[in-house]
Design an enzyme around this catalytic site. Structure first.
Site: not given
Ligand code: NAD
Ligand code: UDP
Ligand code: UDP
Length: 337
Positions: A154, A157-158, A195
């Site tokens: 992840y 890739g990003k 999450r």
């Molecule tokens: P999510 O999993 O709810 O949404 C991602 C969507 O992308 C899903 O609907 C999934 O089916 C679709 N998808 C995955 N692979 C695909 C592919 N190969 N082709 C077409 N569709 C595809 O996640 P989210 O939280 O809504 O995240 C959306 C974006 O924001 C992501 O790019 C994620 O990396 C980024 N992001 C989210 C957070 C957060 O806290 N939610 C934080 C940082 C970055």
């Molecule tokens: N976490 C936790 N209990 C849970 C799920 C997550 O303590 O049931 C912790 C995890 O280890 C991390 C933080 O919460 O330190 C945020 O996790 P999340 O997966 O939401 O996001 P990210 O690690 O990608 O920021």
């Protein structure tokens, strides 16, 4: 009405990849409210049609099931590239597909933007900072990322997607908008994607133990989805000189233990806080420096954790009461699931 290339006159037609996901579906709601026509492209790997069911009868909304790893030939005026599994459970389920989605997906969407000469937004992430040694994280910080760990598919890739965006900008003059999103929460998060906010709320609502990984002293900063989407819109509308990367997130930092205690205090019940092992490469602290977003977008979050949690808990109460089966599913439809 359409012109010869198939694009509509008058109304803006926008493409949202990952539009059936948590953030994508909120973005689409907002774009439709703005008056746009929206094409949602999603392979439903982690997304769920229930997130966009309410749009089914809307003549300005269209859904296309498609994997962004493959080329896409459509005619649009603006591209929002959100497609990518986002939670550790989801992106580690098929790590090769995760990197492909970020990298091949970015190349295809950038190729599309280049052919159409339209602005393109990239949902990047605070994960590109890895386990940061500078705190809070400004955009100038290059990060501290393991290239070969379980989170690397992840994070790297990003990071590669950001490189591609800036090279298409420099080499082909594309109008790019790269947002580094920090932890965001709200209604339509997956109930079972692991999450922390959704986990703690669902556990408390079901009276199960609340699982703190490690001792809970690690920190995160939680942004409510509505605030984040406002930041997205301001960024896209900021004009062709603003490209980012720009941090978008809430700079108020909490320990994970504080979050668990807050959720439990709000929901009540018989749950206990229990400690479980900390996952490998779990960042110890994370908090955005949002100076740039304030200056360049006049944006800062306005919804505090207290209010955001109330709204999110209300959503999950409905899911737990009415759709308990969804909690057991991992929503890994489609690719190699
Ligand atoms: P999510 O999993 O709810 O949404 C991602 C969507 O992308 C899903 O609907 C999934 O089916 C679709 N998808 C995955 N692979 C695909 C592919 N190969 N082709 C077409 N569709 C595809 O996640 P989210 O939280 O809504 O995240 C959306 C974006 O924001 C992501 O790019 C994620 O990396 C980024 N992001 C989210 C957070 C957060 O806290 N939610 C934080 C940082 C970055
Ligand atoms: N976490 C936790 N209990 C849970 C799920 C997550 O303590 O049931 C912790 C995890 O280890 C991390 C933080 O919460 O330190 C945020 O996790 P999340 O997966 O939401 O996001 P990210 O690690 O990608 O920021
Ligand atoms: N592409 C696409 N839709 C388009 C134009 C391009 O999906 O409308 C894809 C195409 O498959 C290509 C990628 O975007 O592989 C990158 O396009 P670019 O023009 O940058 O590179 P090239 O076609 O020269 O490899």
């Amino acid at each position: 009405m359409s012109n010869s290339s198939g694009r509509s006159y008058g109304r803006r037609r926008v493409l949202v990849t990952g539009g059936a996901g948590f953030l994508g579906s909120h973005l689409i709601d907002r774009l439709l409210k703005r008056g746009d026509e929206v094409l949602c492209v999603d392979n439903l790997f982690t997304g769920d049609k229930s997130n966009i069911d309410h749009l089914a009868g809307n003549p300005r909304f269209e859904f296309m099931r498609h994997d962004v790893c493959f080329p896409l030939f459509v005619e649009v005026d603006e591209i929002w590239n959100l497609a990518c599994p986002a939670s550790p459970i989801h992106y580690q389920h098929d790590p090769v597909q995760t990197t492909k989605t970020s990298v091949h997906g970015a190349i295809n969407m950038l190729g599309l933007a280049k052919r159409l000469k339209v602005p393109i937004f990239q949902a990047s992430t605070s994960e590109i900072y890895g386990d940061p040694s500078i705190h809070p994280q400004p955009e100038e910080y290059w990060g501290n990322v393991n290239t070969i760990g379980p989170r690397s598919c992840y994070d790297e890739g990003k990071r590669c997607a950001e490189t591609l965006f800036f090279d298409y900008h420099r080499q082909h003059g594309l109008d790019i908008k790269v947002a580094r999103i920090f932890n965001t929460y709200g209604p339509r998060m997956h109930a079972s994607d692991g999450r922390v906010v959704s986990n703690f709320i669902v556990q408390a609502l079901r009276g199960e133990d609340i699982t703190i990984y490690g001792d809970g002293s690690q920190t995160r900063s939680f942004c409510y989805c509505e605030d984040l989407i406002e930041g997205f819109i301001r960024f896209m509308e900021a004009g062709p000189d603003v490209h980012g990367p720009i941090n978008l997130g809430n700079p108020v930092e909490f320990t994970i233990r504080q979050l668990a205690e807050t959720v439990l205090a709000k929901i009540g019940g018989r749950s206990k806080l229990v400690e479980e092992p900390l996952p490998q490469d779990d960042p110890l602290q994370r908090r955005p420096d949002i100076t740039k977003a304030k200056q360049q977008l006049d944006w800062k979050p306005s919804i505090e954790l207290d209010e955001g949690l109330d709204r999110t808990i209300a959503y999950f109460r409905t899911i737990v009461a009415e759709k308990p089966a969804r909690i057991g599913e991992r929503h890994l439809a489609g690719v190699n699931a």
